[in-house]
Scaffold this motif. Structure first.
Motif, short mmCIF file in Angstrom:
data_model
loop_
_atom_site.label_atom_id
_atom_site.label_comp_id
_atom_site.label_asym_id
_atom_site.label_seq_id
_atom_site.Cartn_x
_atom_site.Cartn_y
_atom_site.Cartn_z
N SER A 288 0.86 -1.18 0.00
CA SER A 288 0.00 0.00 0.00
C SER A 288 0.90 1.24 0.00
O SER A 288 2.11 1.14 0.23
CB SER A 288 -0.89 0.00 1.24
OG SER A 288 -0.09 0.16 2.41
N ALA A 289 0.31 2.39 -0.23
CA ALA A 289 1.10 3.64 -0.21
C ALA A 289 1.74 3.84 1.16
O ALA A 289 2.89 4.26 1.26
CB ALA A 289 0.21 4.82 -0.57
N GLU A 290 1.01 3.50 2.22
CA GLU A 290 1.54 3.65 3.58
C GLU A 290 2.70 2.69 3.83
O GLU A 290 3.69 3.05 4.46
CB GLU A 290 0.44 3.43 4.63
CG GLU A 290 -0.69 4.42 4.57
CD GLU A 290 -1.71 4.11 3.47
OE1 GLU A 290 -1.83 2.94 3.05
OE2 GLU A 290 -2.37 5.05 3.01
N SER A 291 2.57 1.45 3.35
CA SER A 291 3.64 0.47 3.51
C SER A 291 4.88 0.89 2.73
O SER A 291 6.01 0.75 3.21
CB SER A 291 3.19 -0.91 3.06
OG SER A 291 2.15 -1.38 3.87
N HIS B 74 5.41 -1.36 -7.61
CA HIS B 74 4.31 -1.42 -8.58
C HIS B 74 4.52 -2.66 -9.42
O HIS B 74 5.60 -2.87 -9.97
CB HIS B 74 4.28 -0.19 -9.49
CG HIS B 74 3.83 1.05 -8.82
ND1 HIS B 74 2.54 1.26 -8.42
CD2 HIS B 74 4.52 2.15 -8.46
CE1 HIS B 74 2.45 2.45 -7.83
NE2 HIS B 74 3.64 3.01 -7.84
#
Length: 119
Positions: free
Chosen positions: A30-33, A114
């Protein structure tokens, strides 16, 4: 001893079945990870680098470098912006983040941030 899970891989499904780098056996970051991993690289004093390649070539040792490594960069947002710029420029490719350790002269971290699409 516990049962070992079989790992299915195929040449025809390179994007989904090939496993590579640190977190490839886990769900996509995720973006947070990703932000937390970038912060770890920065905290270690490693230089971030971004690479990309077509899914069918991901097993190769050679990935295309996105610009030069970001020597001395400590701004997580700037690093994330470059990752997104690479992904936008090459939306079908895998994009990975590396953390280059100057002292060990190796990559201290490598992870796909990605995943591309299979052809």
């Amino acid at each position: 001893m516990s049962d070992v899970q079989d790992y299915n891989s195929s040449l025809s499904d390179a994007a989904q079945s090939r496993k590579f780098e640190t977190f490839s056996y886990l769900p996509p970051l995720s973006a947070e990870s990703a932000r937390a991993q970038i912060q770890y690289i920065v905290d270690k004093g490693w230089n971030p680098g971004i690479e990309h390649t077509e899914p069918e070539n991901a097993i190769s040792n050679y990935w295309y470098m996105w610009k030069l490594p970001m020597f001395g960069e400590t701004d997580v947002d700037a690093i994330m912006a470059e990752i997104e710029a690479c992904h936008k420029a090459h939306p079908e490719n895998h994009v990975r983040l590396l953390g280059f350790d100057n002292f060990a002269q190796s990559a201290g971290a490598a992870m796909v941030v990605h995943r591309g699409k299979s052809v």
